[in-house]
Design a protein around this motif. Structure first.
Motif, PDB file in Angstrom:
ATOM      1  N   ARG A 246      59.362  37.933  25.588  1.00  0.00           N
ATOM      2  CA  ARG A 246      59.061  38.986  24.601  1.00  0.00           C
ATOM      3  C   ARG A 246      58.090  38.465  23.546  1.00  0.00           C
ATOM      4  NH1 ARG A 246      64.693  39.568  24.683  1.00  0.00           N
ATOM      5  NH2 ARG A 246      64.818  38.806  22.526  1.00  0.00           N
ATOM      6  N   ARG A 247      58.317  37.248  23.088  1.00  0.00           N
ATOM      7  CA  ARG A 247      57.437  36.656  22.075  1.00  0.00           C
ATOM      8  C   ARG A 247      56.014  36.491  22.620  1.00  0.00           C
ATOM      9  NH1 ARG A 247      58.313  31.164  18.527  1.00  0.00           N
ATOM     10  NH2 ARG A 247      56.354  31.346  17.417  1.00  0.00           N
ATOM     11  N   GLY A 248      55.914  36.027  23.851  1.00  0.00           N
ATOM     12  CA  GLY A 248      54.599  35.875  24.467  1.00  0.00           C
ATOM     13  C   GLY A 248      53.867  37.201  24.591  1.00  0.00           C
ATOM     14  N   LEU A 249      54.597  38.259  24.948  1.00  0.00           N
ATOM     15  CA  LEU A 249      53.983  39.588  25.024  1.00  0.00           C
ATOM     16  C   LEU A 249      53.482  40.038  23.658  1.00  0.00           C
ATOM     17  CD1 LEU A 249      56.318  41.614  27.409  1.00  0.00           C
ATOM     18  CD2 LEU A 249      53.982  40.880  27.836  1.00  0.00           C
ATOM     19  N   ARG A 250      54.302  39.832  22.636  1.00  0.00           N
ATOM     20  CA  ARG A 250      53.882  40.218  21.272  1.00  0.00           C
ATOM     21  C   ARG A 250      52.615  39.483  20.876  1.00  0.00           C
ATOM     22  NH1 ARG A 250      58.980  38.715  19.504  1.00  0.00           N
ATOM     23  NH2 ARG A 250      57.928  37.288  18.077  1.00  0.00           N
ATOM     24  N   GLU A 251      52.565  38.184  21.108  1.00  0.00           N
ATOM     25  CA  GLU A 251      51.383  37.400  20.735  1.00  0.00           C
ATOM     26  C   GLU A 251      50.150  37.845  21.520  1.00  0.00           C
ATOM     27  OE1 GLU A 251      52.321  33.220  20.988  1.00  0.00           O
ATOM     28  OE2 GLU A 251      53.916  33.410  19.493  1.00  0.00           O
ATOM     29  N   THR A 252      50.310  38.063  22.808  1.00  0.00           N
ATOM     30  CA  THR A 252      49.190  38.494  23.653  1.00  0.00           C
ATOM     31  C   THR A 252      48.652  39.849  23.196  1.00  0.00           C
ATOM     32  OG1 THR A 252      50.033  37.264  25.551  1.00  0.00           O
ATOM     33  CG2 THR A 252      48.516  39.077  26.018  1.00  0.00           C
ATOM     34  N   LEU A 253      49.550  40.782  22.952  1.00  0.00           N
ATOM     35  CA  LEU A 253      49.110  42.127  22.575  1.00  0.00           C
ATOM     36  C   LEU A 253      48.594  42.188  21.139  1.00  0.00           C
ATOM     37  CD1 LEU A 253      51.838  44.149  24.451  1.00  0.00           C
ATOM     38  CD2 LEU A 253      49.411  43.929  25.046  1.00  0.00           C
ATOM     39  N   SER A 254      49.086  41.315  20.280  1.00  0.00           N
ATOM     40  CA  SER A 254      48.576  41.261  18.897  1.00  0.00           C
ATOM     41  C   SER A 254      47.110  40.852  18.873  1.00  0.00           C
ATOM     42  CB  SER A 254      49.404  40.286  18.063  1.00  0.00           C
ATOM     43  OG  SER A 254      50.693  40.806  17.858  1.00  0.00           O
ATOM     44  N   GLU A 255      46.677  40.081  19.861  1.00  0.00           N
ATOM     45  CA  GLU A 255      45.265  39.694  19.959  1.00  0.00           C
ATOM     46  C   GLU A 255      44.376  40.902  20.240  1.00  0.00           C
ATOM     47  OE1 GLU A 255      45.143  36.938  23.195  1.00  0.00           O
ATOM     48  OE2 GLU A 255      46.251  35.385  22.114  1.00  0.00           O
ATOM     49  N   ALA A 256      44.897  41.856  20.978  1.00  0.00           N
ATOM     50  CA  ALA A 256      44.092  42.995  21.424  1.00  0.00           C
ATOM     51  C   ALA A 256      44.184  44.194  20.481  1.00  0.00           C
ATOM     52  CB  ALA A 256      44.523  43.420  22.821  1.00  0.00           C
ATOM     53  N   PHE A 257      45.299  44.327  19.793  1.00  0.00           N
ATOM     54  CA  PHE A 257      45.525  45.504  18.949  1.00  0.00           C
ATOM     55  C   PHE A 257      45.809  45.038  17.525  1.00  0.00           C
ATOM     56  CE2 PHE A 257      47.031  46.375  23.269  1.00  0.00           C
ATOM     57  CZ  PHE A 257      46.187  47.430  23.600  1.00  0.00           C
ATOM     58  N   SER A 258      44.900  45.351  16.622  1.00  0.00           N
ATOM     59  CA  SER A 258      45.020  44.828  15.260  1.00  0.00           C
ATOM     60  C   SER A 258      46.161  45.474  14.474  1.00  0.00           C
ATOM     61  CB  SER A 258      43.698  45.007  14.509  1.00  0.00           C
ATOM     62  OG  SER A 258      43.345  46.364  14.481  1.00  0.00           O
ATOM     63  N   ARG A 259      46.422  46.716  14.720  1.00  0.00           N
ATOM     64  CA  ARG A 259      47.477  47.413  13.983  1.00  0.00           C
ATOM     65  C   ARG A 259      48.593  47.779  14.958  1.00  0.00           C
ATOM     66  NH1 ARG A 259      44.108  50.083   9.275  1.00  0.00           N
ATOM     67  NH2 ARG A 259      46.008  49.804   8.074  1.00  0.00           N
ATOM     68  N   VAL A 260      49.427  46.820  15.244  1.00  0.00           N
ATOM     69  CA  VAL A 260      50.510  47.063  16.187  1.00  0.00           C
ATOM     70  C   VAL A 260      51.835  46.619  15.573  1.00  0.00           C
ATOM     71  CG1 VAL A 260      50.188  44.854  17.392  1.00  0.00           C
ATOM     72  CG2 VAL A 260      51.270  46.741  18.594  1.00  0.00           C
ATOM     73  N   THR A 261      52.844  47.430  15.798  1.00  0.00           N
ATOM     74  CA  THR A 261      54.205  47.124  15.376  1.00  0.00           C
ATOM     75  C   THR A 261      55.050  47.043  16.637  1.00  0.00           C
ATOM     76  OG1 THR A 261      53.875  48.416  13.367  1.00  0.00           O
ATOM     77  CG2 THR A 261      56.152  47.908  13.975  1.00  0.00           C
ATOM     78  N   PHE A 262      55.909  46.039  16.690  1.00  0.00           N
ATOM     79  CA  PHE A 262      56.728  45.832  17.878  1.00  0.00           C
ATOM     80  C   PHE A 262      58.203  46.063  17.590  1.00  0.00           C
ATOM     81  CE2 PHE A 262      53.026  43.136  18.570  1.00  0.00           C
ATOM     82  CZ  PHE A 262      52.664  43.496  19.860  1.00  0.00           C
TER      83      PHE A 262
ATOM     84  N   GLU B 110      44.493  39.600  30.046  1.00  0.00           N
ATOM     85  CA  GLU B 110      43.500  40.667  29.913  1.00  0.00           C
ATOM     86  C   GLU B 110      43.921  41.908  30.695  1.00  0.00           C
ATOM     87  OE1 GLU B 110      42.736  37.397  30.461  1.00  0.00           O
ATOM     88  OE2 GLU B 110      42.133  37.147  28.380  1.00  0.00           O
ATOM     89  N   GLU B 111      44.566  41.702  31.835  1.00  0.00           N
ATOM     90  CA  GLU B 111      45.022  42.842  32.628  1.00  0.00           C
ATOM     91  C   GLU B 111      46.144  43.584  31.906  1.00  0.00           C
ATOM     92  OE1 GLU B 111      45.993  43.972  37.261  1.00  0.00           O
ATOM     93  OE2 GLU B 111      46.296  41.907  36.623  1.00  0.00           O
ATOM     94  N   LEU B 112      47.038  42.844  31.270  1.00  0.00           N
ATOM     95  CA  LEU B 112      48.110  43.460  30.482  1.00  0.00           C
ATOM     96  C   LEU B 112      47.522  44.294  29.346  1.00  0.00           C
ATOM     97  CD1 LEU B 112      51.081  43.843  29.576  1.00  0.00           C
ATOM     98  CD2 LEU B 112      50.807  41.719  28.266  1.00  0.00           C
ATOM     99  N   LYS B 113      46.561  43.742  28.653  1.00  0.00           N
ATOM    100  CA  LYS B 113      45.926  44.463  27.544  1.00  0.00           C
ATOM    101  C   LYS B 113      45.283  45.755  28.032  1.00  0.00           C
ATOM    102  CE  LYS B 113      44.980  40.082  25.216  1.00  0.00           C
ATOM    103  NZ  LYS B 113      43.930  39.101  24.880  1.00  0.00           N
ATOM    104  N   GLU B 114      44.578  45.673  29.155  1.00  0.00           N
ATOM    105  CA  GLU B 114      43.937  46.863  29.723  1.00  0.00           C
ATOM    106  C   GLU B 114      44.977  47.892  30.152  1.00  0.00           C
ATOM    107  OE1 GLU B 114      41.461  49.751  31.006  1.00  0.00           O
ATOM    108  OE2 GLU B 114      40.997  48.052  29.717  1.00  0.00           O
TER     109      GLU B 114
END
Length: 157
Positions: free
Chosen positions: A13-29, A108-112
């Motif tokens: 879960r932590r890895g997903l949050r970190e990965t997605l935080s790179e792609a989306f600047s305004r994200v709440t988990f 990158e595939e997850l972000k897309e």
């Protein structure tokens, strides 16, 4: 954007949050560890996307898809699993998942995938898309009675 990450492994879960935080600047988990927690979070709060593992304690991710759609019919659910696509992806999509991705996928595939399902689209890998297209063509070339289950065929006779 509000993303609910439903997986029973804290490190993942932590890895997903970190990965997605790179792609989306305004994200709440939000984070859920079980199927029941996932349903409770969806009942209590609005989410833009759910990233859901298939192997959840209590009830599988596939089993709660119907519950999630009853609670929030338009909420996109991206299944992210260790199980290979050929094993579960088609079933997940038929049950209403907005997409299916394996945990072996690159970040990158997850972000897309998240971008696409959040925008109202569907996501499958290029490999799965090719397989689905091949299967559709094969089904189109087959006589209709060959597509029936054994039980349906017995009724057909």
């Amino acid at each position: 954007m509000r993303i609910l990450v439903a997986d029973d492994h804290a490190v993942f879960r932590r890895g997903l949050r970190e990965t997605l935080s790179e792609a989306f600047s305004r994200v709440t988990f939000g984070e859920a560890k079980t199927a029941q927690e996932t349903l409770e979070y969806v009942r209590r709060q609005e989410w833009d996307v759910i990233i859901l593992d298939i192997s959840m304690p209590g009830k599988s991710g596939l089993d709660i898809l119907d519950d999630l759609h009853r609670l929030r019919p338009k909420l996109p659910v991206l299944l992210l699993s260790m199980h290979p696509e050929q094993q579960y992806a088609r079933r997940a999509l038929k049950l209403g998942a907005a997409g299916y991705l394996t945990k072996e996928s690159v970040p990158e595939e997850l972000k897309e995938a998240v971008r696409r399902v959040q925008a109202g689209g569907r996501y499958v890998s290029a490999t799965l898309a090719e397989k689905l297209a091949f299967d559709l063509r094969r089904e189109a070339d087959s006589p209709v009675h060959e597509l029936l289950s054994d039980r349906e065929f017995r009724c057909f006779e």
